[in-house]
Enzyme design. Structure first.
Site: not given
Length: 661
Positions: A494, A507, A385, A496
């Site tokens: 959360y 993001t 990532h 994104s």
């Protein structure tokens, strides 16, 4: 972490009345392949990077807006006393040190018009993290089957994805890949005349011309790290490396092999690629690796960096690592079968593609992305990532899936003209001990992880469209309500949001636990609350979620701005402001419910590990008539959470159908 006793599930309607057999039948009905798009990799009239120079810059929100939105974000998470204390801290920050930090951030941003204010610090955040990549950072995505049944073998499916990936890379390298554009009015912005007009527009203003017709170009800076890239471990901080190579590295039984897949940019034929893959899976196989070096890539990053440094002292190992680093990408051929025929089998498949078998070490987690292929030809992508977010990966997924499926030719047996080349390592006792330790640690994490998958028949895109809802609008409130029903509390959540509409955007966080969602959940768990009141509060919660989602997408979020301000102080050696040590900031960043959704016709499923030791990692994806939900956790029960979410969703659906005004 007390579990609250909930109402009996026997009152639930459609979903709970369906037997496992009926659920399986509904799932099979959804396996029909999507309409295959032809010519996605045909040369684009508009050059790939034509819009890059004129992309809008990521805005820095005003300090006043960020502070006000931050207080709103923490309000549902704190007690009255805690909130009062946090409000004082925020007021002091806004009128004091926060102003200085904000001004310095704005000045720095003005001096760097080639990038965004968040980009450099975000790379540093990822690359400085020392936790292992699998379960903590790398997500997985699972592709749909090929429309032609005979092509869904491990060797041939792998070959079609390799071939299409080489074509994708060639288009990217030649600047002929279609630019990434969000088309609000595709009849205009995809029309040949408009494409030609934009191609003739100077790149310094081309984005504005496209946006005037509601075609919104997205940042493509991350695409350069899609191929031939790896994350090299470092003692204090990792580094991103991009090299060159016309081959892939294929892992089979923990052993790495080099297979050439193109020459001078021209891809090897699909049938020949399949033959080379079959030379591994059906040929004279090497024994399974006793000490699979790939297991080290699952280790804590500093430990892996030290082990790699030691390995590279031997020229044989240095050459082997260099070969892997420079490969187009990695392919991992598994001996396991992956099935979509029941939630239990999907959960097993998800575990295979999320973490695999630590004992086999048949992965290389450092590469930008890996193709994971089951014995029966189910294909998944697991990606690292730090180099990028979902935009580049999802574009590759879509174009490669459709390009691979567009050729309906059936496999033709062919003899391999070139054999896979075994990548050899010389392993001493120190390296072997490091591998054993890495395997043991990873196995312990995998054993601790719980993963459940569920399917909601009859609540897919078709049904949601009829109700005027998106899966996001419904499910985000469902997660809040399910958690409230189960634990009688509200915790930080959360989701994104991509800021790829801006140059070097990354993001932003959508904080789904809002003041409005908390009020809605409290009404839904209060027997005295009327259906009309519940409906109004549900609509208010959905409306607020839509607002903060739009704000996040437009660069008006809160989390990244605060993160950047904190980094300004840290880099200058200043004392970190009290706001960042206050309980409010700590609670907000305890992402107990971390969610992500998939909207892609070429993918069936996706997932990731929980980001907090006491939290859930929630992946969900709607198909035309189903909704898939996969949940991971270390310390909580994912299936209990799923059941509670579905109970809440049922209640919300009833409100939508019976109390719509």
């Amino acid at each position: 972490m007390k579990t609250i006793r909930r109402a009996t599930l026997s009152q639930l309607r459609r979903r709970t009345e369906m037997s496992e057999e009926k659920v399986s039948e509904a799932m099979k009905a959804e396996t029909a392949p999507p309409k295959i798009e032809i010519g996605l990799l045909a040369p684009s009239v508009i050059p790939t990077m034509h819009f890059q120079r004129s992309l809008l810059r990521l805005p820095i929100p005003s300090l006043e807006d960020t502070c006000a939105n931050y207080v709103r974000s923490v309000t549902p998470l704190l007690t009255e006393q805690e909130l009062a204390a946090t409000q004082k801290v925020v007021a002091s920050f806004q009128n004091g040190e926060g102003r200085s930090l904000h001004d310095r951030l704005v000045a720095k941003d003005k001096m760097n018009p080639h990038t965004s204010y968040i980009s450099g610090d975000w790379f540093d955040m990822y690359l400085s993290a020392r936790s292992p990549l699998p379960l903590n950072w790398n997500p997985f995505l699972v592709f749909r089957e090929d429309p032609v049944e005979e092509r869904n073998t491990q060797a041939f499916r792998t070959a079609t994805f390799i071939h299409a990936s080489v074509e994708f890379k060639n288009a990217l390298d030649n600047n002929t890949l279609q630019p990434e554009v969000f088309h609000m009015k595709p009849k205009t912005t995809k029309a040949p005349w408009f494409q030609r007009l934009v191609s003739l527009t100077p790149s310094l203003v081309s984005s504005y011309v496209s946006m005037a017709a509601q075609g919104y170009p997205l940042d493509m800076s991350q695409f350069s790290s899609l191929f031939n890239s790896t994350r090299k471990p470092g003692i204090m901080k990792d580094e991103l490396f991009t090299g060159r190579g016309e081959y892939v590295i294929v892992f089979c039984q923990g052993n790495p092999y080099k297979i050439n897949v193109s020459k001078g940019g021209k891809p090897v034929s699909v049938d020949q690629l399949a033959a080379r893959i079959q030379a591994l899976t059906h040929g004279n196989l090497d024994a399974p690796a006793e000490f699979p070096v790939g297991a080290l890539t699952a280790a804590e990053r500093t430990r892996w960096a030290k082990a790699r440094d030691e390995l590279e002292l031997d020229p044989v190992n240095a050459k082997a690592l260099n070969e892997i680093d420079n490969a187009l990408f990695v392919i991992c051929l598994d001996e396991d079968v992956a099935d979509f025929d029941s939630p239990a089998h999907i959960a097993s498949m998800g575990r295979l593609f999320l973490h695999g078998d630590p004992q086999k070490g048949n992965r290389w987690w450092d590469k930008s992305f890996s193709l994971l292929v089951s014995k029966n030809g189910v294909v998944s992508c697991n990606f690292e990532h730090s180099w990028g977010d979902g935009v580049a990966v999802m574009r590759w997924c879509n174009d490669v899936f459709h390009t691979a499926a567009a050729s309906r030719s059936k496999p033709v047996p062919e003899k391999a003209t070139e054999q896979p080349e075994r990548i050899v390592f010389n392993l001493g006792d120190s390296a072997k001990n490091a591998i054993k330790s890495a395997v043991a640690d990873f196995q312990q994490s995998v054993d601790a992880l719980k993963y459940s998958v569920s399917v909601y028949p009859g609540l897919g895109k078709v049904q949601l469209r009829k109700m005027g809802l998106s899966a996001d609008a419904l499910m985000q409130q469902g997660f809040q309500l399910g958690f409230k029903k189960l634990y009688n509390e509200t915790r930080s959540s959360y989701e994104s949001a991509s800021t790829a509409a801006f140059k070097h955007g990354r993001t932003e966080a959508i904080r789904a636990a809002t003041i409005e969602s908390k009020a809605f959940c409290e009404a839904m768990t209060n027997p005295a609350s009327s259906p009309s009141t519940r409906y109004d509060l549900m609509q208010a919660a959905m409306k607020q979620h839509g607002k903060i989602t739009k704000d996040a997408l437009m660069g008006k979020g809160t989390d990244r701005h605060l993160f950047a301000l904190k980094r300004v102080a840290e880099k200058a050696g200043d004392k970190v402001p009290e706001l960042f040590t206050d309980r409010g900031y700590a609670v907000l960043n305890e992402n107990i419910i971390s969610t992500s959704t998939l909207y892609s016709d070429c993918l069936k499923l996706g997932g990731f590990g929980p980001v907090h030791a006491e939290g859930f990692g929630v992946g969900y994806s709607p198909t035309p008539n189903l909704l898939f939900l996969g949940v991971t956790s270390y310390s909580r029960n994912p299936q209990e959470f799923i059941d509670s979410v579905w109970e809440g969703v049922d209640e919300m659906e009833w409100l939508l159908k019976n109390h719509k005004k």
